[in-house]
Design a protein around this motif. Structure first.
Motif, PDB file in Angstrom:
ATOM      1  N   UNK A 109      23.541 103.744  42.967  1.00 24.14           N
ATOM      2  CA  UNK A 109      23.550 104.760  41.911  1.00 24.14           C
ATOM      3  C   UNK A 109      24.656 104.587  40.877  1.00 24.14           C
ATOM      4  N   UNK A 110      25.170 103.362  40.723  1.00 29.05           N
ATOM      5  CA  UNK A 110      26.135 103.079  39.674  1.00 29.05           C
ATOM      6  C   UNK A 110      25.391 102.689  38.407  1.00 29.05           C
ATOM      7  N   UNK A 111      25.957 103.019  37.254  1.00 26.55           N
ATOM      8  CA  UNK A 111      25.439 102.503  35.993  1.00 26.55           C
ATOM      9  C   UNK A 111      26.014 101.102  35.843  1.00 26.55           C
ATOM     10  N   UNK A 112      25.192 100.149  35.456  1.00 27.44           N
ATOM     11  CA  UNK A 112      25.632  98.760  35.345  1.00 27.44           C
ATOM     12  C   UNK A 112      25.248  98.223  33.967  1.00 27.44           C
ATOM     13  N   UNK A 113      26.197  97.561  33.309  1.00 26.63           N
ATOM     14  CA  UNK A 113      25.953  96.987  31.996  1.00 26.63           C
ATOM     15  C   UNK A 113      26.452  95.552  31.939  1.00 26.63           C
ATOM     16  N   UNK A 114      25.956  94.833  30.956  1.00 28.28           N
ATOM     17  CA  UNK A 114      26.337  93.451  30.738  1.00 28.28           C
ATOM     18  C   UNK A 114      26.909  93.329  29.326  1.00 28.28           C
ATOM     19  N   UNK A 115      28.038  92.636  29.197  1.00 29.23           N
ATOM     20  CA  UNK A 115      28.669  92.461  27.889  1.00 29.23           C
ATOM     21  C   UNK A 115      29.087  91.011  27.721  1.00 29.23           C
ATOM     22  N   UNK A 116      29.033  90.554  26.482  1.00 29.01           N
ATOM     23  CA  UNK A 116      29.461  89.194  26.169  1.00 29.01           C
ATOM     24  C   UNK A 116      30.766  89.265  25.391  1.00 29.01           C
ATOM     25  N   UNK A 117      31.751  88.507  25.836  1.00 28.35           N
ATOM     26  CA  UNK A 117      33.024  88.396  25.134  1.00 28.35           C
ATOM     27  C   UNK A 117      33.001  87.052  24.423  1.00 28.35           C
ATOM     28  N   UNK A 118      32.975  87.077  23.109  1.00 23.14           N
ATOM     29  CA  UNK A 118      32.922  85.838  22.355  1.00 23.14           C
ATOM     30  C   UNK A 118      34.242  85.092  22.485  1.00 23.14           C
ATOM     31  N   UNK A 119      34.145  83.797  22.751  1.00 21.64           N
ATOM     32  CA  UNK A 119      35.321  82.954  22.930  1.00 21.64           C
ATOM     33  C   UNK A 119      35.770  82.435  21.564  1.00 21.64           C
ATOM     34  N   UNK A 120      37.072  82.499  21.311  1.00 18.48           N
ATOM     35  CA  UNK A 120      37.636  81.996  20.063  1.00 18.48           C
ATOM     36  C   UNK A 120      37.281  80.521  19.911  1.00 18.48           C
ATOM     37  N   UNK A 121      36.901  80.108  18.715  1.00 14.95           N
ATOM     38  CA  UNK A 121      36.481  78.729  18.451  1.00 14.95           C
ATOM     39  C   UNK A 121      37.555  77.708  18.816  1.00 14.95           C
ATOM     40  N   UNK A 122      38.818  78.045  18.590  1.00 17.44           N
ATOM     41  CA  UNK A 122      39.911  77.125  18.925  1.00 17.44           C
ATOM     42  C   UNK A 122      39.985  76.926  20.432  1.00 17.44           C
ATOM     43  N   UNK A 123      39.858  78.006  21.187  1.00 13.13           N
ATOM     44  CA  UNK A 123      39.898  77.889  22.647  1.00 13.13           C
ATOM     45  C   UNK A 123      38.669  77.177  23.188  1.00 13.13           C
ATOM     46  N   UNK A 124      37.529  77.387  22.569  1.00 15.83           N
ATOM     47  CA  UNK A 124      36.298  76.755  23.030  1.00 15.83           C
ATOM     48  C   UNK A 124      36.348  75.238  22.882  1.00 15.83           C
ATOM     49  N   UNK A 125      37.141  74.738  21.941  1.00 13.74           N
ATOM     50  CA  UNK A 125      37.249  73.295  21.703  1.00 13.74           C
ATOM     51  C   UNK A 125      38.148  72.583  22.703  1.00 13.74           C
TER      52      UNK A 125
END
Length: 74
Positions: free
Chosen positions: A50-66
């Protein structure tokens, strides 16, 4: 969050569980197969409790992604 009494079950209606995934691709569609399976099972279990559950995306900074995603061998 610290519970006052660990023997008393928290009221699930008062809580929302958010799975926040740091990635620059579409979720859940672009997740690896077993990650999707694990996420689906977690959602199913938490919703059954009976918990509410959600999904979220945290965008990764382009510099860190490289940056490299593995360690150099010593």
């Amino acid at each position: 969050m610290k519970l006052a009494d660990i023997d008393i079950r928290p009221e699930s209606k008062k809580f929302c569980v958010v799975y926040a995934i740091a990635v620059n691709r579409e979720i859940p569609k672009k997740l690896p197969f077993f990650s999707k399976v694990t996420l689906k099972n977690a959602f199913r279990t938490l919703r059954a409790l009976d918990f509410e559950v959600n999904l979220a995306r945290i965008e990764v900074d382009a510099v860190l992604a490289c940056k490299k995603k593995h360690r150099k061998n010593k």
